[in-house]
Design a protein around this motif. Structure first.
Motif, PDB file in Angstrom:
ATOM      1  N   ALA A 184     -18.499  -3.538  45.971  1.00 45.51           N
ATOM      2  CA  ALA A 184     -18.001  -2.858  44.776  1.00 45.51           C
ATOM      3  C   ALA A 184     -18.566  -1.442  44.691  1.00 45.51           C
ATOM      4  CB  ALA A 184     -18.393  -3.646  43.536  1.00 45.51           C
ATOM      5  N   THR A 185     -17.691  -0.490  44.380  1.00 48.92           N
ATOM      6  CA  THR A 185     -18.093   0.921  44.280  1.00 48.92           C
ATOM      7  C   THR A 185     -19.018   1.128  43.075  1.00 48.92           C
ATOM      8  OG1 THR A 185     -15.987   1.540  45.247  1.00 48.92           O
ATOM      9  CG2 THR A 185     -17.210   3.289  44.127  1.00 48.92           C
ATOM     10  N   GLY A 186     -20.089   1.873  43.306  1.00 48.15           N
ATOM     11  CA  GLY A 186     -21.004   2.218  42.217  1.00 48.15           C
ATOM     12  C   GLY A 186     -21.903   1.076  41.778  1.00 48.15           C
ATOM     13  N   LYS A 187     -21.937   0.012  42.545  1.00 47.76           N
ATOM     14  CA  LYS A 187     -22.775  -1.151  42.212  1.00 47.76           C
ATOM     15  C   LYS A 187     -23.763  -1.418  43.351  1.00 47.76           C
ATOM     16  CE  LYS A 187     -20.276  -2.182  38.532  1.00 47.76           C
ATOM     17  NZ  LYS A 187     -20.826  -1.962  37.188  1.00 47.76           N
ATOM     18  N   ILE A 188     -24.748  -2.263  43.054  1.00 48.51           N
ATOM     19  CA  ILE A 188     -25.683  -2.670  44.106  1.00 48.51           C
ATOM     20  C   ILE A 188     -25.340  -4.086  44.544  1.00 48.51           C
ATOM     21  CG2 ILE A 188     -28.083  -3.213  44.661  1.00 48.51           C
ATOM     22  CD1 ILE A 188     -28.981  -1.053  42.740  1.00 48.51           C
ATOM     23  N   THR A 189     -25.045  -4.221  45.812  1.00 47.25           N
ATOM     24  CA  THR A 189     -24.787  -5.546  46.388  1.00 47.25           C
ATOM     25  C   THR A 189     -25.917  -5.858  47.360  1.00 47.25           C
ATOM     26  OG1 THR A 189     -22.406  -5.177  46.249  1.00 47.25           O
ATOM     27  CG2 THR A 189     -23.155  -6.979  47.684  1.00 47.25           C
ATOM     28  N   THR A 190     -26.514  -7.003  47.193  1.00 42.50           N
ATOM     29  CA  THR A 190     -27.595  -7.398  48.106  1.00 42.50           C
ATOM     30  C   THR A 190     -27.097  -8.503  49.032  1.00 42.50           C
ATOM     31  OG1 THR A 190     -29.272  -6.850  46.458  1.00 42.50           O
ATOM     32  CG2 THR A 190     -29.943  -8.289  48.258  1.00 42.50           C
ATOM     33  N   ILE A 191     -27.298  -8.275  50.326  1.00 45.72           N
ATOM     34  CA  ILE A 191     -26.941  -9.295  51.314  1.00 45.72           C
ATOM     35  C   ILE A 191     -28.208 -10.087  51.608  1.00 45.72           C
ATOM     36  CG2 ILE A 191     -26.014  -9.726  53.621  1.00 45.72           C
ATOM     37  CD1 ILE A 191     -24.862  -6.811  53.472  1.00 45.72           C
ATOM     38  N   VAL A 192     -28.176 -11.373  51.320  1.00 44.80           N
ATOM     39  CA  VAL A 192     -29.341 -12.213  51.602  1.00 44.80           C
ATOM     40  C   VAL A 192     -29.000 -13.196  52.721  1.00 44.80           C
ATOM     41  CG1 VAL A 192     -30.281 -12.030  49.257  1.00 44.80           C
ATOM     42  CG2 VAL A 192     -28.733 -13.914  49.819  1.00 44.80           C
ATOM     43  N   GLY A 193     -30.020 -13.770  53.287  1.00 43.15           N
ATOM     44  CA  GLY A 193     -29.832 -14.724  54.376  1.00 43.15           C
ATOM     45  C   GLY A 193     -31.132 -14.903  55.120  1.00 43.15           C
ATOM     46  N   THR A 250     -32.920   5.104  40.961  1.00 47.58           N
ATOM     47  CA  THR A 250     -32.174   6.147  41.682  1.00 47.58           C
ATOM     48  C   THR A 250     -30.674   5.837  41.670  1.00 47.58           C
ATOM     49  OG1 THR A 250     -32.721   5.007  43.745  1.00 47.58           O
ATOM     50  CG2 THR A 250     -34.021   6.940  43.194  1.00 47.58           C
ATOM     51  N   GLN A 251     -30.323   4.547  41.715  1.00 47.56           N
ATOM     52  CA  GLN A 251     -28.891   4.195  41.656  1.00 47.56           C
ATOM     53  C   GLN A 251     -28.310   4.612  40.313  1.00 47.56           C
ATOM     54  OE1 GLN A 251     -26.851   1.820  40.004  1.00 47.56           O
ATOM     55  NE2 GLN A 251     -25.072   2.293  41.309  1.00 47.56           N
ATOM     56  N   ALA A 252     -29.099   4.403  39.269  1.00 45.11           N
ATOM     57  CA  ALA A 252     -28.633   4.811  37.934  1.00 45.11           C
ATOM     58  C   ALA A 252     -28.508   6.331  37.844  1.00 45.11           C
ATOM     59  CB  ALA A 252     -29.597   4.290  36.871  1.00 45.11           C
ATOM     60  N   ASP A 253     -29.461   7.037  38.474  1.00 43.64           N
ATOM     61  CA  ASP A 253     -29.438   8.508  38.428  1.00 43.64           C
ATOM     62  C   ASP A 253     -28.278   9.089  39.231  1.00 43.64           C
ATOM     63  OD1 ASP A 253     -31.665   8.466  36.890  1.00 43.64           O
ATOM     64  OD2 ASP A 253     -33.082   8.981  38.494  1.00 43.64           O
ATOM     65  N   PHE A 254     -28.066   8.538  40.434  1.00 39.67           N
ATOM     66  CA  PHE A 254     -27.106   9.152  41.357  1.00 39.67           C
ATOM     67  C   PHE A 254     -25.750   8.441  41.384  1.00 39.67           C
ATOM     68  CE2 PHE A 254     -31.310  10.329  42.871  1.00 39.67           C
ATOM     69  CZ  PHE A 254     -31.177  11.690  43.069  1.00 39.67           C
ATOM     70  N   GLY A 255     -25.710   7.196  40.949  1.00 42.88           N
ATOM     71  CA  GLY A 255     -24.454   6.458  40.868  1.00 42.88           C
ATOM     72  C   GLY A 255     -23.869   6.040  42.202  1.00 42.88           C
ATOM     73  N   ARG A 301     -35.319  10.991  51.789  1.00 43.46           N
ATOM     74  CA  ARG A 301     -34.462  11.567  52.829  1.00 43.46           C
ATOM     75  C   ARG A 301     -33.033  11.020  52.729  1.00 43.46           C
ATOM     76  NH1 ARG A 301     -35.924  10.533  59.021  1.00 43.46           N
ATOM     77  NH2 ARG A 301     -35.049   8.506  58.460  1.00 43.46           N
ATOM     78  N   ALA A 302     -32.936   9.707  52.434  1.00 45.26           N
ATOM     79  CA  ALA A 302     -31.611   9.096  52.330  1.00 45.26           C
ATOM     80  C   ALA A 302     -30.812   9.692  51.173  1.00 45.26           C
ATOM     81  CB  ALA A 302     -31.759   7.579  52.149  1.00 45.26           C
ATOM     82  N   LEU A 303     -31.510  10.154  50.140  1.00 46.55           N
ATOM     83  CA  LEU A 303     -30.822  10.652  48.938  1.00 46.55           C
ATOM     84  C   LEU A 303     -30.598  12.156  48.936  1.00 46.55           C
ATOM     85  CD1 LEU A 303     -32.714   8.581  46.214  1.00 46.55           C
ATOM     86  CD2 LEU A 303     -30.441   8.142  47.138  1.00 46.55           C
ATOM     87  N   ILE A 304     -31.189  12.866  49.899  1.00 47.28           N
ATOM     88  CA  ILE A 304     -31.202  14.332  49.815  1.00 47.28           C
ATOM     89  C   ILE A 304     -29.801  14.940  49.905  1.00 47.28           C
ATOM     90  CG2 ILE A 304     -31.528  14.826  52.282  1.00 47.28           C
ATOM     91  CD1 ILE A 304     -33.374  16.628  49.470  1.00 47.28           C
ATOM     92  N   MET A 305     -28.880  14.251  50.580  1.00 48.04           N
ATOM     93  CA  MET A 305     -27.525  14.804  50.717  1.00 48.04           C
ATOM     94  C   MET A 305     -26.587  14.271  49.636  1.00 48.04           C
ATOM     95  SD  MET A 305     -27.527  16.807  53.426  1.00 48.04           S
ATOM     96  CE  MET A 305     -25.973  16.850  54.277  1.00 48.04           C
ATOM     97  N   ASP A 306     -27.146  13.669  48.593  1.00 41.68           N
ATOM     98  CA  ASP A 306     -26.347  13.084  47.506  1.00 41.68           C
ATOM     99  C   ASP A 306     -25.252  12.160  48.046  1.00 41.68           C
ATOM    100  OD1 ASP A 306     -27.827  14.604  45.640  1.00 41.68           O
ATOM    101  OD2 ASP A 306     -26.573  16.339  46.084  1.00 41.68           O
ATOM    102  N   PRO A 307     -25.622  11.115  48.771  1.00 40.26           N
ATOM    103  CA  PRO A 307     -24.611  10.270  49.415  1.00 40.26           C
ATOM    104  C   PRO A 307     -23.850   9.394  48.409  1.00 40.26           C
ATOM    105  CG  PRO A 307     -26.772   9.315  49.710  1.00 40.26           C
ATOM    106  CD  PRO A 307     -26.978  10.621  49.014  1.00 40.26           C
ATOM    107  N   GLU A 308     -22.645   9.013  48.820  1.00 40.34           N
ATOM    108  CA  GLU A 308     -21.848   8.115  47.980  1.00 40.34           C
ATOM    109  C   GLU A 308     -22.300   6.669  48.161  1.00 40.34           C
ATOM    110  OE1 GLU A 308     -17.653   8.658  48.805  1.00 40.34           O
ATOM    111  OE2 GLU A 308     -18.018  10.781  49.173  1.00 40.34           O
ATOM    112  N   ILE A 309     -22.815   6.388  49.352  1.00 41.21           N
ATOM    113  CA  ILE A 309     -23.214   5.021  49.681  1.00 41.21           C
ATOM    114  C   ILE A 309     -24.630   5.067  50.268  1.00 41.21           C
ATOM    115  CG2 ILE A 309     -22.643   2.978  51.078  1.00 41.21           C
ATOM    116  CD1 ILE A 309     -19.804   4.597  51.375  1.00 41.21           C
ATOM    117  N   VAL A 310     -25.494   4.173  49.822  1.00 44.06           N
ATOM    118  CA  VAL A 310     -26.839   4.103  50.402  1.00 44.06           C
ATOM    119  C   VAL A 310     -27.082   2.688  50.926  1.00 44.06           C
ATOM    120  CG1 VAL A 310     -29.311   4.442  50.043  1.00 44.06           C
ATOM    121  CG2 VAL A 310     -27.687   5.889  48.834  1.00 44.06           C
TER     122      VAL A 310
END
Lengths: 256, 248
Positions: free
Chosen positions: B25-34, B183-188, B150-159
């Protein structure tokens, strides 16, 4: 019998595929080297790591190689009453053969192995994946600057090896064995022509390419574990040595 | 939006992904567990084409990235930020230079702009005074924070977060989890986290996906996930060795 042939075929195909990958790696690195923007700061940095940092070992090995050539050359030439040709024999041997080959061996041991280990560690710790994920081509960033740097640094190191080697032979021949200083240098001046210097430079450039190509390839593709890095380092040094000698044969036969 | 369709991946004879289907889902956090070794990281590395599948598609904004050439692939990868398991900071650079690295390499940002933006990001991850240090001088938690900056420095759409808390003590793990949420709340951004630290990941996730036996068993919000009747999910949550999950 059929299974044996199958196994031999698989090994042969694996080897051919491996050589293909090796060649494609070089093509990609050369292609990236010509694509802007040029990584000048990285090229300068690697000229330092390949050239300046190898200087002490090249100077030391060049000096002792020259001294040994002084002794051995004197011993051989004395049998023909031709001791005065010591300078000539030493210079030709160093410029055409020993200078490029031995300095390439020194650089392989000093810098090539470090290159393979560094890139192998970067692979194991996902630093190369990180470059890919940042949309940065790791071959352009890690490999091409090293290749360009080696093409510049190797001829310079070889030239220094040659000069120091000749000085070593002079110390032994003139200083210890009593050969006349004039005949040492005049023999050299009479027998060394531009082609001798040129062939040594061509060899050193080729060897520089071989060292960085092989060592970067092995490190870049090292299995991502400690043994993978050590294996890549060993293989890179051994393969570089072998290819330097094989390529030396071909170049010598072409440029004799 | 990222969608994975019928993804298959094997390494030699070992089948890792055996027909994975999942939509993030766009703009949400999905966690893959296993379980460890079930293929979570392999799946994650397919999302920005660090690995290519044997079969199947990965759609990023409706573009199948498994079919792209190198140039288009680099364009797609620019949408992503990745926090690697070991942070994957470049050893030869300081923390500041690591964070500034994508800006220097991928943009024409001036040094003054870089000198303004990088400290901001470092401050946001709690490393304001650590810019001059080298990765070898940092603790595990600090490395993860620097990797996140570093992962956030380019303002990515997906992390993408690959096991962001592995190797950290519970306090540090919680702080990293909080950092991800903040950070997800800040950058979306759309966050995709690979982890096996339950129940902690339930607190940071909008959705939880269960990967087992090479397929995604279930993708649901955490509260539904906890109450799932799927025996695979229940075996994983309860940490039982007996059940449908094959323990290697």
């Amino acid at each position: 019998m059929v299974s044996l042939l199958g196994r031999i075929g698989r090994v042969a195909l694996d080897q051919i595929a491996g050589m293909g990958r090796l060649l494609l790696f070089l093509v990609a690195a050369v292609f990236q080297a010509f694509r802007p923007p040029a990584k000048i700061h990285l090229i300068i940095y690697h000229i330092k790591t390949i050239g300046v940092d190898s200087l002490s070992v090249v100077v030391l090995s060049g000096f002792f190689t020259g001294m040994v050539m002084g002794f051995q050359g004197y011993y051989s030439l004395r049998k023909f009453n031709a001791e005065s040709w010591l300078g000539s024999a030493t210079a030709l041997g160093l410029l055409r053969e020993l200078g490029p080959v031995l300095s390439a061996f020194m650089v392989t041991g000093r810098t090539g192995s470090a290159m393979a280990a560094e890139l192998g560690t970067m692979r194991a710790t996902e630093q190369i994946d990180a470059l890919y994920s940042m949309a940065i081509n790791p071959i352009k960033y890690l490999v091409s600057p090293r290749i360009i740097a080696s093409l510049i640094a190797m001829p310079l190191l070889t030239a220094i090896f040659n000069v120091i080697g000749i000085f070593g032979a002079y110390v032994v021949g003139v200083g210890i064995l009593g050969v006349s200083s004039g005949s040492f240098f005049s023999g050299m001046e009479n027998s060394v022509v531009f082609h001798d210097v040129y062939s040594g430079v061509v060899k050193s450039v080729c060897f520089g390419l071989i060292i960085t190509w092989i060592c970067c390839y092995k490190g870049f593709n090292a299995p991502p574990m400690a043994t993978g890095v050590s294996q890549a380092t060993t293989e890179s040094v051994v393969l570089s040595f072998v290819l330097i000698l094989v390529w030396d044969y071909f170049l010598t036969s072409i440029m004799l | 939006m990222i969608r994975v369709a019928n993804l298959y991946k094997s390494f030699h004879s070992q089948i890792v992904l055996n027909g994975v289907n999942i939509e993030f889902a766009t703009g949400k956090i999905t966690t893959i567990v296993g379980t460890s070794g079930c293929g979570k990281t392999v799946l994650l590395k397919h999302l920005n084409a660090l690995l290519l599948p044997d079969k199947g598609e990965v759609f990023v904004d409706s573009v199948d990235i498994t079919k792209l050439g190198q140039k288009d692939l680099y364009r797609i990868r620019s949408k992503f930020g990745v926090l690697f398991q070991g942070a994957a900071l470049l050893d030869s650079m300081t923390v500041f230079d690591n964070v500034a690295f994508p800006l220097r390499e991928k943009t024409r940002a001036s040094e003054s702009a870089i000198n303004k933006k990088v400290p901001e990001r470092l401050e946001q991850v709690g490393l304001g005074a650590m810019g001059h240090k080298f990765p070898a001088e940092l603790s595990g938690g600090m490395k993860k924070r620097a990797g996140l900056a570093r992962a956030l420095i380019m303002d990515p759409e997906i992390v993408l977060f690959d096991e962001p808390t592995t190797g950290l003590d519970p306090v540090l793990a919680t702080s990293i989890h909080q950092l991800i949420v903040r950070t997800q709340a800040d950058f979306g951004f759309t966050g995709i986290v690979v982890s096996h630290t339950i129940p902690q990941v339930f607190d940071i996730s909008d959705y939880v996906a269960m990967l087992a036996n090479g397929v995604v068993e279930e993708v649901t919000p955490p509260e539904i996930f906890r109450a799932s009747q799927n025996p695979v999910v229940q075996q994983f949550i309860q940490g039982k060795t007996e059940g449908p999950i094959q323990v290697l």
